[in-house]
Design a protein around this motif. Structure first.
Motif, mmCIF file in Angstrom:
data_model
loop_
_atom_site.group_PDB
_atom_site.id
_atom_site.type_symbol
_atom_site.label_atom_id
_atom_site.label_comp_id
_atom_site.label_asym_id
_atom_site.label_seq_id
_atom_site.Cartn_x
_atom_site.Cartn_y
_atom_site.Cartn_z
ATOM 1 N N ARG A 1 -41.881 -23.841 -7.891
ATOM 2 C CA ARG A 1 -43.178 -24.499 -7.692
ATOM 3 C C ARG A 1 -43.569 -24.483 -6.202
ATOM 4 O O ARG A 1 -44.722 -24.460 -5.853
ATOM 5 C CB ARG A 1 -43.143 -25.930 -8.229
ATOM 6 C CG ARG A 1 -42.307 -26.893 -7.416
ATOM 7 C CD ARG A 1 -42.176 -28.223 -8.103
ATOM 8 N NE ARG A 1 -41.120 -28.172 -9.108
ATOM 9 C CZ ARG A 1 -40.577 -29.280 -9.650
ATOM 10 N NH1 ARG A 1 -41.021 -30.467 -9.325
ATOM 11 N NH2 ARG A 1 -39.626 -29.188 -10.552
ATOM 12 N N ARG B 1 -46.799 -23.419 -13.793
ATOM 13 C CA ARG B 1 -45.889 -23.421 -14.938
ATOM 14 C C ARG B 1 -46.392 -22.506 -16.055
ATOM 15 O O ARG B 1 -45.609 -21.856 -16.743
ATOM 16 C CB ARG B 1 -45.763 -24.866 -15.457
ATOM 17 C CG ARG B 1 -44.361 -25.198 -15.910
ATOM 18 C CD ARG B 1 -44.274 -26.592 -16.526
ATOM 19 N NE ARG B 1 -43.046 -26.625 -17.326
ATOM 20 C CZ ARG B 1 -41.874 -27.005 -16.834
ATOM 21 N NH1 ARG B 1 -41.776 -27.416 -15.605
ATOM 22 N NH2 ARG B 1 -40.792 -26.984 -17.599
ATOM 23 N N ILE C 1 -45.285 -18.802 -16.212
ATOM 24 C CA ILE C 1 -43.880 -18.428 -16.450
ATOM 25 C C ILE C 1 -43.682 -17.439 -17.611
ATOM 26 O O ILE C 1 -42.962 -16.450 -17.466
ATOM 27 C CB ILE C 1 -43.005 -19.705 -16.614
ATOM 28 C CG1 ILE C 1 -42.810 -20.342 -15.219
ATOM 29 C CG2 ILE C 1 -41.660 -19.379 -17.259
ATOM 30 C CD1 ILE C 1 -42.001 -21.607 -15.212
ATOM 31 N N TRP D 1 -37.984 -23.720 -11.809
ATOM 32 C CA TRP D 1 -39.303 -24.207 -11.421
ATOM 33 C C TRP D 1 -39.201 -25.608 -10.798
ATOM 34 O O TRP D 1 -39.786 -25.929 -9.815
ATOM 35 C CB TRP D 1 -40.238 -24.231 -12.642
ATOM 36 C CG TRP D 1 -41.675 -24.391 -12.248
ATOM 37 C CD1 TRP D 1 -42.519 -23.444 -11.757
ATOM 38 C CD2 TRP D 1 -42.446 -25.609 -12.282
ATOM 39 N NE1 TRP D 1 -43.760 -23.947 -11.494
ATOM 40 C CE2 TRP D 1 -43.755 -25.283 -11.801
ATOM 41 C CE3 TRP D 1 -42.163 -26.938 -12.662
ATOM 42 C CZ2 TRP D 1 -44.766 -26.245 -11.707
ATOM 43 C CZ3 TRP D 1 -43.181 -27.878 -12.582
ATOM 44 C CH2 TRP D 1 -44.476 -27.551 -12.099
#
Lengths: 372, 394
Positions: free
Chosen positions: B352, B358, B361, B394
């Motif tokens: 991040r 997100r 991904i 992440w």
């Protein structure tokens, strides 16, 4: 290099480690580049050629290489990359009959003079339409696949120019023939004896000339000169020309001018000297006893020598207002008497041979005038 | 199959290592048959003065040069095609790359384009470069990418926003002139990021299912060298001994991964770096510990050997003896060391922090799954598993 001293040892050590100035790793690249450069130059050379050059496999009939000029022939059918696909020659070359031209047809049409290279001329479609093209085909000895080298040259312009030239020449010759015939006809209208004499002399001169190996344009000149050799007589007053008596000295002087008058007329019409000179010399004699100039020996051209003999032989063989025709034996005797003196021996021999073979005068116009 | 009876091949360029290697550029290029040389570099290397030094050497050998410098981090297909057109237009016959992974990868791809007359995208994958490029001499100026010895060229497709690999024996440069002095001008962040790249190469090559005794030797020595020299090089940027050690580590790692292949960390790093235009070394530094965790169970004894090599390297630095590590502690200790090294320059530790959303991904995982580097990962991973790893990072 001796490994003895320290400096040399260090240099050798560096070489051993591969760090010498020329410690090369194996590489074909420099040589490859050199060869590629050569190929490039050859290709430029081939592409610069005006002639179309094809390399054709005889195994499958496909074109393996074509230079830039070859595109002229492939445009109609859209030539593609020759490296990537097999492009048959017959898809590239389109003949005048609308059919593709393959190697079999080219080889069949070609004449192989020296064995190595064959040549033929075919009608082919190009980007300028249907053109006559000269094809040169050879099959050089190579290892592996057998290829034919095909060189095409567009000869349409050259052949067309030759055709035009031939046509022009033909027209000029026809015009000259018409002039000669017309002149001879006018002479014959006014004086049928002289007219016939000219025609028959031309026949005999032509026969003697051919007997002596005269041909082509020279023979044509001989016949032309013979057909008009006495036209100068038309300038002589009729009462002198037709007088059934021996002529006076003054009258002879006039008559002796007729070759000069004939030549003057010819010169005015721009006849070539190869015709006018034999005409003006037909009364000259090798021993210098002739007229109008009294020339002798090598000053008298060969056509004039032939014309002189033919003139005399024909005149003696024919009827004249003031005398009958002489016997053939008299004619032969007269010629024999003049052989090597007044007349050229070889010409006399040819004439005698013809007369003894029974040479006959044709009743009508000389064929040679209509030949090219 | 690892080691054992299976066949292995080892390909490497001609290598000159040591201070002064750079000055041999002219001689080697001339001996390879070059006359007009395309010198591929980038503005950073030019500013550091290394390009000029190479040019001097080339001119000293009576070679004419054309410089192509429009290469940025993560070289693009456009840059490759532009460089190739310069090569053709200027009628060059050889290429010399001076710089880090970016100009070297760009130079490799330019060579493939000019000899095959194809678009660079057509070379993606393994063994898709039919004709060998013109000779290539590499002068690396970072200690990490090892593009100067490897058969890999990583190019960014700016349309798909992904990095793709050109992997071919024809991509192995002809000569690598490795001069550790050139790394003296790297600042700290780049020193650590490229050093982590070398470490990642070594770890992935060592656990690769195509590893061999020939590559193991280089991989383990890389780990020792990185453990011993990376902290020192980062702390003392002008320390010649550490710079030399890291340059050697980079070379060894290159010889190992070029012949043994890589794994999931590189697959993910390519996909991530392509999407976000991130420095490759930093992606690897961040992802390496996750890769170790994901692969550890497949080849635990290999990871144990890596940790041991790590400790051997550290001991060389501190002269203290190496104590054995219990198996259950291996992964933990290894990951801790990777984190410490990466932390030297404060490289991001979570995805991040790179600015990754997100939602992106799954796409990153999908592209990574198609990356050729995954072919030699010690265990098979599908896109879903890769996605899981990314979520963890992440």
């Amino acid at each position: 290099m001796e490994p003895g001293d320290a400096k040399n040892r260090e240099a050798l050590r560096l070489r051993l480690m591969g760090l010498g100035d020329s410690s090369l790793h194996k590489s074909y690249y420099p040589e490859l580049q050199k060869r590629l450069g050569e190929l490039e130059r050859f290709r430029t050379l081939l592409d610069r050629a005006n002639d179309a050059i094809f390399l054709v496999s005889l195994r499958d009939g496909c074109v393996r290489y074509a230079n830039a000029s070859a595109r002229r022939y492939g445009l109609l059918l859209g030539a593609k990359d020759l490296q990537l696909q097999c492009l048959p020659l017959k898809n590239l070359l389109l003949g005048g009959n609308g059919e593709g031209v393959d190697m079999d047809r080219i080889l069949a049409a070609s004449a192989f003079d020296s064995g190595e290279e064959g040549r033929c001329v075919l009608d082919l479609f190009t980007d300028e339409g249907l053109r006559r093209c000269e094809l040169s085909v050879s099959v050089p000895e190579t290892s592996g696949d057998v290829h034919a080298v095909l060189i095409l040259r567009d000869v349409e312009d050259r052949l067309a120019a030759e055709d035009r030239l031939r046509e022009t020449l033909h027209q000029v010759e026809e015009a000259r023939s018409r002039t000669v015939s017309l002149t001879a006809a006018i002479v014959e209208l006014k004086d049928s004896f002289t007219g016939q004499h000219q025609r028959r002399t031309a026949q005999l001169a032509s026969a003697i000339g051919r007997h002596l190996g005269v041909s082509g344009g020279e023979l044509y000149d001989l016949v032309t000169a013979a057909m008009m050799h006495d036209m100068g007589l038309m300038a002589i007053p009729t009462d002198i020309l037709f007088a059934p008596r021996p002529l006076s000295e003054v009258e002879w002087l006039l008559v002796h001018r007729h070759p000069l008058i004939g030549k003057t007329l010819m010169d005015r019409e721009n006849f070539p000297s190869s015709v006018s000179v034999p005409l003006v010399q037909h009364h000259e004699r090798l021993d210098g006893s002739g007229y109008p100039r009294g020339l002798s020996g090598r000053h008298i051209v060969s056509l004039a020598r032939i014309l002189a003999v033919a003139d005399v032989a024909e005149a003696m063989s024919s009827h004249r207002p003031y005398r009958p025709a002489h016997d053939r034996s008299v004619v032969l005797a007269e010629l024999a008497a003049g052989r090597g003196g007044q007349f050229d021996a070889a010409v006399v021999d040819a004439c005698v041979a013809l007369l003894e073979e029974g040479f006959a005068f044709a009743p009508h116009p000389v064929e040679e005038l209509s030949q090219g | 199959m690892v080691g054992g009876e299976s066949l292995r091949k080892f390909v490497a360029p001609e290598i000159v290592f040591g201070e002064g290697a750079l000055e041999l550029s002219g001689r080697f290029v001339r001996n390879l048959g070059g006359r007009r040389i395309l010198v591929v570099s980038d503005p950073g290397v030019i500013a550091a003065g290394w390009t000029e030094k190479v040019l001097e050497s080339l001119k000293g050998a009576n070679l004419s040069v054309v410089v192509y410098e429009n290469v940025r981090t993560n070289p693009s297909t456009a840059s490759v095609m532009e460089g190739a057109s310069v090569f053709v237009r200027e009628q060059c016959d050889m290429i010399l790359a001076v710089g880090g992974g970016s100009p070297m990868d760009c130079a490799k791809a330019i060579g493939a384009v000019v000899s095959n007359e194809q678009h660079v995208l057509e070379f993606e994958g393994v063994d898709n470069v039919a004709l060998p490029p013109p000779p290539l001499v590499c002068v690396p100026t970072t200690a990490g990418s090892a593009a100067d010895v490897s058969q890999f060229a990583i190019i960014t497709d700016e349309v798909r926003k992904v990095k793709f690999a050109i992997i071919s024996k024809t991509m192995v440069p002809d000569v690598a002139l490795i001069d550790p002095r050139t790394t003296l001008t790297m600042e700290k962040n780049l020193t650590v990021a490229t050093g982590m790249d070398a470490l990642t190469h070594a770890v992935e090559a060592y656990v690769s299912d195509a590893s061999s005794p020939l590559t193991d030797l280089h991989a383990l020595e890389t780990v020792r060298l990185v453990a011993r020299h990376l902290p020192g090089a980062a702390a003392e940027l002008d320390n010649r001994e550490h710079r030399r050690g890291m340059m050697l580590a980079s070379l060894y790692a290159g010889l190992a991964f070029s012949n043994a292949g890589l794994g999931m960390v590189h697959a993910l790093a390519h996909s991530l770096g392509g999407a976000l235009d991130l420095p490759h070394g930093e992606c690897n530094a961040l992802l390496l510990r996750h890769g170790c965790a994901a692969n550890h169970s497949a080849v635990p004894e290999r990871f144990a050997r890596i940790l041991q090599a790590f400790r051997e390297g550290e001991c060389m630095a501190s002269m203290s003896p190496v104590a054995p590590t219990p198996p259950e502690k291996v992964l933990e200790e290894l990951v801790a060391r990777v984190e410490v090294l990466g932390g030297i320059s404060g490289i991001a530790v979570r995805l991040r922090d790179f600015g990754l959303c997100r939602e992106d991904i799954p796409r990153i995982a999908r592209f990574a799954y198609q990356d050729a580097c995954l072919l030699t990962n010690p265990r098979h991973l599908d896109a879903a598993e890769l996605e899981e790893v990314l979520h963890g990072a992440w």
